[in-house]
Design a protein around this motif. Structure first.
Motif, short mmCIF file in Angstrom:
data_model
loop_
_atom_site.label_atom_id
_atom_site.label_comp_id
_atom_site.label_asym_id
_atom_site.label_seq_id
_atom_site.Cartn_x
_atom_site.Cartn_y
_atom_site.Cartn_z
N HIS A 82 17.66 -7.23 4.78
CA HIS A 82 18.33 -6.46 3.73
C HIS A 82 18.48 -5.00 4.16
N ASN A 83 17.38 -4.42 4.65
CA ASN A 83 17.37 -3.06 5.19
C ASN A 83 18.05 -2.05 4.25
N ASP A 84 17.58 -2.01 3.01
CA ASP A 84 18.15 -1.06 2.06
C ASP A 84 17.07 -0.08 1.58
N ASP A 85 17.35 0.66 0.52
CA ASP A 85 16.42 1.69 0.04
C ASP A 85 15.10 1.11 -0.46
N HIS A 86 15.08 -0.17 -0.77
CA HIS A 86 13.87 -0.78 -1.32
C HIS A 86 13.07 -1.57 -0.28
N THR A 87 13.58 -1.64 0.94
CA THR A 87 12.94 -2.48 1.96
C THR A 87 11.51 -2.04 2.26
N THR A 88 11.29 -0.75 2.42
CA THR A 88 9.96 -0.25 2.77
C THR A 88 8.92 -0.66 1.74
N ASP A 89 9.18 -0.39 0.49
CA ASP A 89 8.23 -0.73 -0.58
C ASP A 89 8.09 -2.25 -0.73
N LYS A 104 -2.17 -1.12 11.19
CA LYS A 104 -2.99 0.05 11.51
C LYS A 104 -4.32 0.02 10.74
N PRO A 105 -5.39 0.61 11.27
CA PRO A 105 -6.71 0.60 10.62
C PRO A 105 -6.69 1.17 9.21
N VAL A 106 -5.83 2.15 8.95
CA VAL A 106 -5.78 2.77 7.63
C VAL A 106 -5.39 1.76 6.55
N VAL A 107 -4.63 0.73 6.93
CA VAL A 107 -4.24 -0.30 5.96
C VAL A 107 -5.46 -1.01 5.41
N PHE A 108 -6.41 -1.31 6.29
CA PHE A 108 -7.64 -1.98 5.86
C PHE A 108 -8.51 -1.03 5.04
N ALA A 109 -8.65 0.20 5.52
CA ALA A 109 -9.55 1.16 4.88
C ALA A 109 -9.09 1.57 3.49
N GLU A 110 -7.80 1.87 3.35
CA GLU A 110 -7.31 2.42 2.08
C GLU A 110 -7.06 1.35 1.02
N ASN A 111 -6.94 0.10 1.42
CA ASN A 111 -6.59 -0.94 0.46
C ASN A 111 -7.65 -2.02 0.32
N HIS A 112 -8.85 -1.73 0.85
CA HIS A 112 -10.00 -2.64 0.71
C HIS A 112 -9.65 -4.04 1.21
N ILE A 113 -8.97 -4.08 2.35
CA ILE A 113 -8.61 -5.35 2.97
C ILE A 113 -9.53 -5.60 4.16
N PHE A 117 5.18 -18.42 3.84
CA PHE A 117 6.31 -18.07 2.98
C PHE A 117 6.45 -16.56 2.85
N LEU A 118 5.33 -15.87 2.73
CA LEU A 118 5.37 -14.41 2.56
C LEU A 118 5.84 -13.71 3.84
N VAL A 119 5.48 -14.25 5.00
CA VAL A 119 5.98 -13.67 6.25
C VAL A 119 7.49 -13.84 6.34
N LEU A 120 7.99 -14.99 5.91
CA LEU A 120 9.44 -15.20 5.91
C LEU A 120 10.13 -14.26 4.93
N TYR A 146 0.66 -6.88 0.95
CA TYR A 146 -0.55 -6.83 0.14
C TYR A 146 -0.71 -8.10 -0.69
N GLU A 147 0.39 -8.73 -1.03
CA GLU A 147 0.29 -10.04 -1.68
C GLU A 147 -0.30 -11.06 -0.69
N PHE A 148 0.14 -10.97 0.55
CA PHE A 148 -0.42 -11.81 1.61
C PHE A 148 -1.94 -11.62 1.70
N ALA A 149 -2.36 -10.36 1.73
CA ALA A 149 -3.78 -10.06 1.87
C ALA A 149 -4.60 -10.52 0.67
N SER A 150 -3.96 -10.64 -0.49
CA SER A 150 -4.69 -11.02 -1.71
C SER A 150 -4.79 -12.52 -1.91
#
Length: 260
Positions: free
Chosen positions: A128-135, A91-100, A117-120, A142-146
């Protein structure tokens, strides 16, 4: 219009990233000529297809990672069945809010094995689909973008860096010494040692291991290929060494990846 014969295995909307893993079971044309509202990253997990864009037709094989601009018309024809692919709708907000910027994502794809590797790893987190998946998925994206920011994008790349890069990629499964690179590039070994991490994001040894694992992604998927054969072709000392490195960079074992 008939719906595509797709099985949507996993869909995850997180931090304005719509991530979907889909499987196509029937050969032929996909959705016809179409475009996406937002930019998309597309990674081929299994199978393959032909993708027609404005400037040509591209063969998308297993382990291929591509970037689609928002509004970029394209048409996909599926020949290998089944074909499974992961797509990330950004989404566009990803670029705008994170300077990507789009160039950050495109540079990551073009310049570093870490992109695949990061996509995999994103795919692995979805499983995994657990409580930590979203974050976790957000952090991986963001590691990919950096990636491109770590590969010295501010300065003009010296010609000898281009020569070194070509030499390493052309001889990815061979042992190349710093002395040999120095002779081919025409610069002092100390110069290469000093500046290599700035342009490649890691040491020479780490970069060569990444190239080997990146190339192994397509080799592993070839029917009838044994892991011992892949380890040998990729110039690893033994199968266990290959497996350790594969798991380290992708978060999957070779057999897990082979079954995707």
């Amino acid at each position: 219009m008939n719906k595509l014969p797709l099985i949507k295995e996993i869909t995850r909307i997180t931090n304005n990233l719509d991530i979907r893993v889909s499987t196509r079971f029937c050969a032929g044309n996909g959705a016809g000529k179409h475009e996406h509202e937002h930019p998309n990253l597309v990674f081929i997990l299994a199978g393959g297809c032909a993708e027609k864009r404005q400037h040509g037709t591209y063969e998308r094989k297993v382990a291929d990672l591509a970037y689609l601009h928002a509004g970029e018309a394209h048409e996909t024809t599926f020949a290998e069945i089944p074909t499974r692919y992961l797509s990330v709708d950004i989404k566009p907000v990803v670029f705008a809010e994170n300077h990507i910027k789009e160039e950050h994502l495109i540079n990551a794809i073009n310049k570093s094995p870490d992109a695949k590797f990061l996509v995999l790893k994103i795919y692995r987190e979805m499983l995994h689909n657990d409580d930590h998946t979203t974050d976790s998925i957000a952090m991986l994206f963001y590691e990919f973008a950096s990636i491109s920011r770590r590969i010295n994008p501010k300065k003009k790349t010296p010609h000898w860096i281009t020569i070194v890069n070509e030499q390493l990629n052309d001889n990815w499964n061979k042992t190349i010494t710093l002395k040999e690179l120095s002779q081919v590039a025409g610069v002092n070994p100390i110069t290469i040692s000093k500046h290599f991490p700035a342009y490649f994001g890691c040491t020479l040894g780490a970069y060569m291991r990444k190239l080997k694992i990146a190339h192994s992604l397509s080799l592993i998927k070839q029917e009838g290929t044994l892991l011992t054969q892949t380890a040998h072709v990729c110039n690893f000392s033994d199968q266990s060494h290959f497996i350790r490195n594969f798991r380290n960079y992708t978060s999957l074992s070779p057999k897990q990846y082979q079954k995707l």
